[in-house]
Structure formats: structure tokens, C-alpha cells
Design an enzyme around this catalytic site. Sequence first.
Site, PDB file in Angstrom:
ATOM      1  N   SER A   1     -18.265  -2.879  12.423  1.00 14.70           N
ATOM      2  CA  SER A   1     -16.906  -1.958  11.172  1.00 14.70           C
ATOM      3  C   SER A   1     -15.680  -2.968  11.568  1.00 14.70           C
ATOM      4  CB  SER A   1     -16.508  -0.600  12.944  1.00 14.70           C
ATOM      5  OG  SER A   1     -15.248  -0.519  12.214  1.00 14.70           O
TER       6      SER A   1
ATOM      7  N   HIS B   1     -19.728  -0.612   8.051  1.00 15.72           N
ATOM      8  CA  HIS B   1     -19.000   0.671   8.390  1.00 15.72           C
ATOM      9  C   HIS B   1     -17.366   0.186   7.742  1.00 15.72           C
ATOM     10  CE1 HIS B   1     -18.525   4.353  10.077  1.00 15.72           C
ATOM     11  NE2 HIS B   1     -17.004   3.688  11.120  1.00 15.72           N
TER      12      HIS B   1
ATOM     13  N   ASP C   1     -13.630   2.131   8.023  1.00 16.89           N
ATOM     14  CA  ASP C   1     -12.574   3.693   8.335  1.00 16.89           C
ATOM     15  C   ASP C   1     -12.027   4.080   8.142  1.00 16.89           C
ATOM     16  OD1 ASP C   1     -15.039   3.644  11.000  1.00 16.89           O
ATOM     17  OD2 ASP C   1     -14.630   1.822  11.945  1.00 16.89           O
TER      18      ASP C   1
ATOM     19  N   MET D   1      -8.531   5.966   7.790  1.00 14.64           N
ATOM     20  CA  MET D   1      -7.738   7.010   8.326  1.00 14.64           C
ATOM     21  C   MET D   1      -6.490   7.390   7.263  1.00 14.64           C
ATOM     22  SD  MET D   1      -8.171   4.852  12.176  1.00 14.64           S
ATOM     23  CE  MET D   1      -9.764   4.048  12.219  1.00 14.64           C
TER      24      MET D   1
ATOM     25  N   HIS E   1     -16.371   5.927   6.359  1.00 14.05           N
ATOM     26  CA  HIS E   1     -16.250   6.920   7.831  1.00 14.05           C
ATOM     27  C   HIS E   1     -14.765   7.341   7.136  1.00 14.05           C
ATOM     28  CE1 HIS E   1     -16.012   7.745  12.071  1.00 14.05           C
ATOM     29  NE2 HIS E   1     -15.896   8.625  11.234  1.00 14.05           N
TER      30      HIS E   1
ATOM     31  N   MET F   1     -11.287   9.562   7.835  1.00 14.50           N
ATOM     32  CA  MET F   1     -10.524  10.041   8.930  1.00 14.50           C
ATOM     33  C   MET F   1     -10.090  10.805   8.324  1.00 14.50           C
ATOM     34  SD  MET F   1     -12.006   7.814  12.019  1.00 14.50           S
ATOM     35  CE  MET F   1     -12.624   6.354  10.532  1.00 14.50           C
TER      36      MET F   1
ATOM     37  N   MET G   1     -19.413  11.069  17.892  1.00 19.84           N
ATOM     38  CA  MET G   1     -18.679   9.882  17.968  1.00 19.84           C
ATOM     39  C   MET G   1     -18.774   9.642  19.491  1.00 19.84           C
ATOM     40  SD  MET G   1     -16.885   8.706  15.429  1.00 19.84           S
ATOM     41  CE  MET G   1     -15.937   7.666  16.148  1.00 19.84           C
TER      42      MET G   1
ATOM     43  N   ASP H   1     -21.207   6.260  16.757  1.00 24.37           N
ATOM     44  CA  ASP H   1     -19.437   5.352  16.834  1.00 24.37           C
ATOM     45  C   ASP H   1     -18.838   5.225  17.857  1.00 24.37           C
ATOM     46  OD1 ASP H   1     -17.474   3.838  15.589  1.00 24.37           O
ATOM     47  OD2 ASP H   1     -17.786   5.191  13.708  1.00 24.37           O
TER      48      ASP H   1
HETATM   49  C1  DX5 Z   1     -13.012   4.773  15.602  1.00 21.52           C
HETATM   50  C2  DX5 Z   1     -14.119   3.777  14.280  1.00 21.52           C
HETATM   51  C3  DX5 Z   1     -14.687   2.982  14.585  1.00 21.52           C
HETATM   52  C4  DX5 Z   1     -14.408   1.747  15.474  1.00 21.52           C
HETATM   53  C5  DX5 Z   1     -15.126   1.722  16.635  1.00 21.52           C
HETATM   54  O1  DX5 Z   1     -12.316   5.525  15.396  1.00 21.52           O
HETATM   55  O2  DX5 Z   1     -14.709   5.562  13.514  1.00 21.52           O
HETATM   56  O3  DX5 Z   1     -15.914   2.986  13.540  1.00 21.52           O
HETATM   57  O4  DX5 Z   1     -14.570   0.954  14.377  1.00 21.52           O
HETATM   58  O5  DX5 Z   1     -14.796   0.933  17.670  1.00 21.52           O
HETATM   59  P1  DX5 Z   1     -15.518   0.210  18.630  1.00 21.52           P
HETATM   60  O6  DX5 Z   1     -16.878  -0.469  18.175  1.00 21.52           O
HETATM   61  O7  DX5 Z   1     -14.676  -1.124  18.874  1.00 21.52           O
HETATM   62  O8  DX5 Z   1     -15.154   1.187  19.968  1.00 21.52           O
HETATM   63 ZN    ZN Z   2     -16.059   4.416  12.082  1.00 17.96          ZN
END
Ligand code: DX5
Ligand code: ZN
Length: 224
Positions: free
Chosen positions: A7, A32, A34, A36, A65, A67, A136, A174
Site C-alpha cells: 500500500s 494497492h 488508497d 480517501m 481501494h 474510501m 478491513m 487490509d
Molecule cells: C487504511 C488503508 C490501508 C493502509 C494499510 O485505511 O486502507 O490500505 O494503507 O496500512 P497498514 O498496512 O500500515 O495497516
Molecule cells: Zn486500503
Amino acid sequence: MIELAPSILSADFAHLADQVRAATEGGGTLVHVDIMDGHFVPNITIGPPVVKSLRRVTALPLDCHLMIENPDQYIADFVEAGADWISVHQEACRHLNRTLQHVKESGAQAGVVINPATPIETLVEVLDIVDYVLVMSVNPGFGGQKFIPGAVHKIRRLSEMRASRRLQFRIEVDGGIGLDTVAEVVRAGAEILVAGNAVFGKGDPKVNAQKLLKTATEATLQKV
Ligand code: DX5
Ligand code: ZN
């Protein structure tokens, strides 16, 4: 087969191409990403322009992903930018079936994500149309959080449901995945491991990725 999806949330954004290259050399087979929006989760990250830049520097599938609220509004933009896999949160979709169909029609692999407090029963009616389910194991929004153990039984039950219904979706996990937690999620049935902090947090991302994959692969041999 176990796959590692580093990620980039925990990567150094000033050197993203180098960081992705190192994680790939360490065995990462997906990137990956993220996304947001500051509404669905209490943090803001990146959008299609960064996906477009990543597309130019890696041949690996970009696992986006989302969010975000109202993901339908942005699916086309992410696909156009180069997203190969797109996952949407069950909690963010009023018409989950429609949104997943929308992802599929756009040409991307379609994934559905559930938060730690969301039961897998909420996915029963879409398991036959998704390419993957993302469980998650932290509350989404930030990297480097502590693994929530309740994810393990959700992964196990999803794996059982898949077998009993003869479905094909893959199981991704994740949040809080590291050397101390990876074995139990793999033994429960997780196949795609997202890891941010464990890969990019400290040290060499290549070595970190290699160690994590080795521990995960060894755990598959102990799978019961
Ligand atoms: C959190 C993200 C993850 C995040 C995971 O909301 O969806 O993908 O990067 O990070 P670690 O592996 O550090 O928990
Ligand atoms: Zn993620």
C-alpha cells in the site's frame, strides 16, 4: 496463490516510482492505492492524477481501494487513469449491486470492502458477482494501525461460504498486516495481503516485502 499488494499510503510520495519498484522487486504483484475523500473516512489522500502517474511507472495491476462517498461518480475517472481493480465499500453504497455492475462494465475487476463492524452476511447477495472481497482489519483512514483480530473469523467464514457456494471471488485483507499477523490471516484463507507500514514504514521496502511474503507462504503450508 498468496499475493502481496504493497500500500503506497505509507510510501514516500516524493519518490513513489522508486518505492513501487523496490516493493515490486521484493515480490509485490499488485499496487494497492488508497483513495480517501475526507467524508467516508477522516483523511484525504489522492485521486486519478496520481493513479495516472503510477500507471506510467509500473506494469503491475493498480488495486484502487475507494474510501469515498458516492463512488459511482468517480469509477470512470479511475479506470481512465489506469485502475485495474476497483473496490468499493459496502457501507458507502446505497445500491451496491448497481455500483459493482458499474465497476464490472467499466472493465475493472470489481471488489467489495467491509469495515471491521460490518458483518459478512451483508455481502451474501453480491458474492456471486464480485471478483474479490476486501476484509478491513483496521478501521479505514490511516496506515500503521493495530490489527483487529475479528477479521480472522470473517476471512475464515468467507472462505467457507465460497467453497459451499462454489464461487470464485478472491479474499484480500487490509490493515495491520505485518510479520506478527500475516500467518493467521493466511491460515484463515486470505490470499491477497495489503501491507503499508510493514513494507514502507522503515528499512528497505524490498527486504520487508520479501520477509512478509516468506512468512505468508510458510503459513500456507500450515493451513488446516
Ligand atoms: C487504511 C488503508 C490501508 C493502509 C494499510 O485505511 O486502507 O490500505 O494503507 O496500512 P497498514 O498496512 O500500515 O495497516
Ligand atoms: Zn486500503
